[in-house]
Design an enzyme around this catalytic site. Sequence first.
Site, PDB file in Angstrom:
ATOM      1  N   GLU A  76     -30.477  81.118  29.753  1.00 18.78           N
ATOM      2  CA  GLU A  76     -30.034  80.814  31.116  1.00 18.78           C
ATOM      3  C   GLU A  76     -28.623  81.344  31.339  1.00 18.78           C
ATOM      4  OE1 GLU A  76     -29.475  76.759  33.767  1.00 18.78           O
ATOM      5  OE2 GLU A  76     -31.161  76.900  32.380  1.00 18.78           O
ATOM      6  N   ASP A  80     -25.717  80.865  34.527  1.00 18.18           N
ATOM      7  CA  ASP A  80     -25.520  80.013  35.702  1.00 18.18           C
ATOM      8  C   ASP A  80     -24.252  80.288  36.487  1.00 18.18           C
ATOM      9  OD1 ASP A  80     -27.730  78.283  35.117  1.00 18.18           O
ATOM     10  OD2 ASP A  80     -26.504  77.234  33.650  1.00 18.18           O
ATOM     11  N   GLU A 136     -22.887  77.459  39.167  1.00 19.26           N
ATOM     12  CA  GLU A 136     -23.180  76.151  39.735  1.00 19.26           C
ATOM     13  C   GLU A 136     -21.970  75.681  40.540  1.00 19.26           C
ATOM     14  OE1 GLU A 136     -26.302  73.918  36.858  1.00 19.26           O
ATOM     15  OE2 GLU A 136     -24.299  74.165  36.004  1.00 19.26           O
ATOM     16  N   THR A 148     -19.470  78.391  35.442  1.00 19.73           N
ATOM     17  CA  THR A 148     -20.424  79.338  34.894  1.00 19.73           C
ATOM     18  C   THR A 148     -20.830  78.820  33.522  1.00 19.73           C
ATOM     19  OG1 THR A 148     -18.716  80.739  33.876  1.00 19.73           O
ATOM     20  CG2 THR A 148     -19.409  81.286  36.131  1.00 19.73           C
ATOM     21  N   HIS A 204     -27.435  72.312  23.382  1.00 22.11           N
ATOM     22  CA  HIS A 204     -26.399  71.488  22.752  1.00 22.11           C
ATOM     23  C   HIS A 204     -25.144  72.303  22.480  1.00 22.11           C
ATOM     24  CE1 HIS A 204     -28.433  73.516  19.476  1.00 22.11           C
ATOM     25  NE2 HIS A 204     -27.443  73.219  18.661  1.00 22.11           N
ATOM     26  N   GLY A 260     -17.161  63.923  38.155  1.00 24.15           N
ATOM     27  CA  GLY A 260     -17.915  63.211  37.143  1.00 24.15           C
ATOM     28  C   GLY A 260     -18.789  62.106  37.675  1.00 24.15           C
ATOM     29  N   ARG A 310     -15.489  69.327  20.988  1.00 20.78           N
ATOM     30  CA  ARG A 310     -16.874  69.786  20.913  1.00 20.78           C
ATOM     31  C   ARG A 310     -17.047  70.851  19.839  1.00 20.78           C
ATOM     32  NH1 ARG A 310     -18.596  71.656  26.755  1.00 20.78           N
ATOM     33  NH2 ARG A 310     -20.702  71.731  25.832  1.00 20.78           N
TER      34      ARG A 310
END
Length: 354
Positions: free
Chosen positions: A125, A127, A129, A143, A152, A224, A303
């Site tokens: 994918e 994107d 958005e 993006t 993930h 959020g 992350r």
Amino acid sequence: MDRLRCFRMMLRPKTHVFLSYSLSLLLIIIFFFSSTNAAFNNITTIPFNDGYSPLFGDDNVVRSPDGNGVRLHLDRFSGSGFISSNMYQYGFFSARIKLPSAYTAGICVAFYTSNGDVFEKTHDELDFEFLGNIAGKPWRFQTNLYGNGSTHRGREERYRLWFDPSKQFHRYSILWTAKNIIFYIDEVPIREVTRNEEMGADYPSKPMSLYATIWDASNWATSGGKYGVNYKYAPFVSEFKDLAIEGCSADPIQEIPGGAACSEKLDKLDAQDYATVTPRRRLAMRRFRQRLMYYSYCYDTLRYPIPPPECVIDPSERLRFKETGRLKFGGSHRRRSKRRGRTFTPVVEDDQAD
């Protein structure tokens, strides 16, 4: 209107949101437009009925009278979307888009390529958005890219726009080749991902369709989830026109384009002016990212303690971001959401902290 007059008009005292941005950004964008507008002048567009069909919310997919565009509506009963008639392995996907106006909190308008309907567990994918808006705040968007089902390992970057996207049409484009991916707004490249061996299957490589959707993302899109969709302002309308796809259609089972004709098309794609980030474009991209990018996964050490292999870490840029990958005015990651079956981790943000 000559360029000087246009520039003076941009500097008049207004409440328009882009006046809060750096003068240097506006100068580089004006300089860039004045020098390189030929790249997107020769794009071949496809009438809606010739290349696309409704995806969902058929009653809310309204074709333009001239057949060259479509309006996507969101009301309290349904969102809407469309999909390209063919799938493509590599291509240039582009449209002029105008986003909904007035109060649009909680709305997500997406322009993206995907093969999730065919490769449910190993989908790719790319994107754009757009994440809704509240009065007095600049529009925000992100993006993202996924390869081989790597949901993930989202690769989000988030930005502000330097204009109001609900006032007039702007062209948004995704170039996807075997060697790189470039996201464009008008003629400004805002992001480039260069393929390398370490990315492996995380680099999107299977045939994808083009999609456009509008939907209720109240639980995450704006601050959020702090601000949700208010349907007293419905219907919310996003307009798409001058749709373009350059590339070669591909059978998703074979996973590769076939024949000499496809090879010629892909060679032609690689030779297009927009397929290269020239030094002038790279300067414009750097200015955009310095001024308007406020989150990057490459600097999100919570992350990714080790940055993903495609990341190019700039030590001076790293100093601008917190360990969360956001600029040093707040934000965190703590929410999960779904968009028509695809799970990802968005960036939670507090508008009041800006």
